[in-house]
Design an enzyme around this catalytic site. Structure first.
Site, PDB file in Angstrom:
ATOM      1  N   PRO A  12     -26.979  32.143  11.751  1.00 40.54           N
ATOM      2  CA  PRO A  12     -27.312  31.160  12.649  1.00 40.54           C
ATOM      3  C   PRO A  12     -26.226  30.121  13.341  1.00 40.54           C
ATOM      4  CG  PRO A  12     -28.015  30.357  10.596  1.00 40.54           C
ATOM      5  CD  PRO A  12     -27.624  31.638  10.349  1.00 40.54           C
ATOM      6  N   CYS A  13     -25.369  30.973  13.938  1.00 45.31           N
ATOM      7  CA  CYS A  13     -24.331  30.026  14.506  1.00 45.31           C
ATOM      8  C   CYS A  13     -24.574  29.209  15.456  1.00 45.31           C
ATOM      9  CB  CYS A  13     -22.998  31.003  15.103  1.00 45.31           C
ATOM     10  SG  CYS A  13     -23.604  32.328  15.857  1.00 45.31           S
ATOM     11  N   HIS A  14     -25.758  29.346  16.105  1.00 39.53           N
ATOM     12  CA  HIS A  14     -26.337  28.389  17.180  1.00 39.53           C
ATOM     13  C   HIS A  14     -26.720  27.123  16.603  1.00 39.53           C
ATOM     14  CE1 HIS A  14     -29.804  30.369  15.327  1.00 39.53           C
ATOM     15  NE2 HIS A  14     -30.655  29.206  15.731  1.00 39.53           N
TER      16      HIS A  14
END
Length: 175
Positions: A141-143
Site C-alpha cells: 500500500p504505497c498509496h
C-alpha cells in the site's frame, strides 16, 4: 547454443468498470498490479524491464485468487491481503515495501517515517524512489504514504488513483 529459461507471467484485466487495471503473477505470487486505466502496455513495459525472458499469458484461472482479493478490497470487504507476493526489486526496495505492508488499512504515514522505520533516517528521497518503483500497487500500500505536511504527492498510478484509494479506505475504515 545456450538454453534460456523463460519466466511465465500470468495476467488478467480486472473485470471492474470502476477499477480497470491489469494484474500479473508468477508461480511464486502476485508480481504486478497496474495503474487505473493504463492498459496492457504498462504491464508489457514492466515485464520487459524487470522479468528476464518474460512470457506473458492471459490466464484468469492462475490469477483468480489475486483478482478475488482485489475485488473484495474495492468493495470495502477486505482490509488486508493474504496472498503470496513476488515483488521484484532491489534489497533496499524490498525493505521499503516490507515496511509498507505493515501499514494498517486507513492509516497514512510519511516518507521520513518509513525511512526511520527501516533504520535509515535521512533517506526520505531514496524511500520515495523505492515507493515509486513498487510493482504491486494497492496490495503493497504505497498509496498510504503522503508528505509530512499532509499533502498527497507522487504515485506510480497517478494522483487521481491515489486519492481514490485513500477515499475508499477513509469511507470504509472501521466497517
Amino acid at each position: 547454443m545456450e538454453n534460456k529459461v523463460s519466466q511465465l507471467v500470468f495476467y488478467q484485466q480486472l473485470d471492474n468498470q470502476e477499477w480497470p487495471l491489469y494484474l500479473a503473477a508468477t508461480s511464486e505470487g502476485l508480481c504486478f498490479v497496474g495503474s487505473l486505466g493504463e492498459g496492457f502496455a504498462e504491464l508489457e513495459k514492466w515485464t520487459e524491464k524487470y522479468v528476464l525472458d518474460a512470457l506473458l499469458e492471459e490466464n484468469e484461472a492462475e490469477t483468480a485468487k489475486y483478482a478475488e482479493q482485489l475485488q473484495e478490497y474495492f468493495k470495502g470487504e477486505r482490509s488486508r491481503f493474504d496472498i503470496p507476493l513476488n515483488a521484484i526489486g532491489t534489497d533496499f526496495q524490498q525493505e521499503v515495501w516490507t515496511a509498507l505492508k505493515d501499514l494498517s488499512y486507513g492509516e497514512t504515514t510519511s516518507y521520513g517515517e518509513i525511512a526511520n522505520k527501516i533504520n535509515r533516517p535521512g533517506s526520505s528521497r531514496a524511500v520515495g524512489t523505492a515507493i515509486g518503483k513498487n510493482p504491486i500497487l494497492i496490495v503493497v500500500p504505497c498509496h498510504r504514504v503522503i508528505h509530512k505536511n499532509g499533502e498527497i504527492s507522487g504515485y506510480r498510478g497517478k494522483l487521481p488513483m491515489k486519492k481514490k484509494l485513500l477515499a475508499l479506505e477513509t469511507t470504509t475504515f472501521g466497517k
